[in-house]
Scaffold this active site. Structure first.
Site, PDB file in Angstrom:
ATOM      1  CB  CYS A 217      -0.930   0.008   1.209  1.00  0.00           C
ATOM      2  SG  CYS A 217      -2.040   1.438   1.270  1.00  0.00           S
TER       3      CYS A 217
ATOM      4  CB  CYS B 292      -0.689   2.496   3.868  1.00  0.00           C
ATOM      5  SG  CYS B 292      -2.301   1.923   3.339  1.00  0.00           S
ATOM      6  CG  ASP B 293       3.076   1.415   4.591  1.00  0.00           C
ATOM      7  OD1 ASP B 293       2.601   1.901   5.635  1.00  0.00           O
ATOM      8  OD2 ASP B 293       2.874   0.243   4.234  1.00  0.00           O
TER       9      ASP B 293
END
Length: 325
Positions: A142, A145-146
């Site tokens: 992701c 997300c990261d």
């Protein structure tokens, strides 16, 4: 000995969508049952830092966030079952006139009048042992997300479709260099996206290449590189990176429903416009099981709230009572 239990509402899945639905329906005194599934806590349990969920100024660890959601759901009376549904009878024909019927791996059977499906989607992985070992330590599925954690670093994206190109382009906002690794010599992504990708000076490509091993140590800084193999020449090389993003797609966890629910060509559940309602009355879908676009914890939680509101109204209309949420 296997048991059979009836409840007005059952929630399948224990990610942000499932737990949010449980919190809302619990507050409405529906006393929901939540069946956790194969991966209690969902994909966030394999995520380290969660820096973009509102309310946590310093960020929070993925497993801790899910523990807090679970505790909040329990606080409002949710009964949480550690089991996995292996058979779901949803249609009138399958139910033979009875309530929705769910059979679990343990043999226990749960029946209900309304069902919220929040079983999520599972990222496709390469299947490498090193990938498992370094999951959450530089290996991610992701980018949104990261990606923030790789500001100024060199990273790699594995894949050749729309998802891989989108993630690679997004990661150029943070990384100093993004290498797209693809097993062929051309991409499957839309042409306009490919043009954007190739025009970006931060993007490099490793054509006809597969990842043989992800290098690094979880106890020593995580990912340090990948060993690539050229499938045409057989030659190998080490690409030094600090992050590897696997972008070869997701599989929605919908197999147990068969053809009882409407799905798109990729298997995601189809819901009505501005709603979480499926094609069957009393059955709702929330989170990544019906969302192949955003796939974020906060959007999953939002649809979990929507499903709770709709399920609560459905149950009270069915009983002739007024909704209480």
């Amino acid at each position: 000995m296997a048991t059979e239990t009836h409840n007005s509402l059952i929630i399948l899945g224990s990610g942000p969508a499932g737990y949010t639905a449980a919190i809302y329906t619990g507050r409405a005194n529906l006393n929901p049952i939540l069946i956790q599934g194969m991966q209690p806590g969902g994909q966030l349990t394999v995520t380290t830092e969660v820096d973009n969920f509102p309310g946590f100024e310093e960020g929070i660890q993925g497993p801790e966030l899910m523990q807090k959601m679970e505790a909040q759901a329990r606080r409002f009376g949710t009964q949480i079952i550690s089991d996995l549904v292996v058979q779901a009878d949803l249609t009138a024909e399958r139910r033979q006139g009875g309530p929705i019927r769910l059979t679990c791996d343990s043999g226990d059977v749960y029946t209900c009048d309304a069902l919220i499906i929040a079983t999520g989607a599972s990222a496709r992985w390469l299947g490498l042992e090193s990938e498992k070992k370094l999951g959450g330590y530089g290996v991610s599925a992701c980018a949104t997300c990261d990606g923030f954690f790789y500001r100024g670093q060199e990273i790699a994206v594995v894949g050749g479709g729309d998802t891989a190109v989108e993630e690679a382009l997004f990661l150029t906002n943070f990384a100093s260099k993004v290498t797209l690794i693809h097993r062929r010599d051309s991409l499957r992504a839309e042409k306009v996206m490919q043009e954007r990708l190739f025009a970006n000076p931060k993007v490099h490509t490793a054509w006809n290449s597969v990842v043989e091993e992800i290098l690094g140590d979880p106890k020593a800084g995580g990912v340090s590189g990948v060993r690539l193999k050229n499938i045409k020449t057989g030659e190998t090389e080490i690409l030094k990176v600090t992050g590897v993003f696997i972008a070869i797609g997701h599989n929605p966890n919908t197999a147990i429903f068969g053809d009882q629910l409407d799905k798109d060509e990729q298997g995601y559940l189809i819901t009505k416009a501005n709603s979480t309602a499926t094609n069957l009355p009393g059955v709702y879908a929330a989170g990544d099981v019906q969302d192949k676009t955003f796939r974020q914890a906060i959007t999953a939680a939002g649809t979990g709230c929507m499903a709770a509101l709709e399920a609560e109204r459905y149950l009270h209309e069915k009983s002739g009572e007024a909704a209480r949420i």
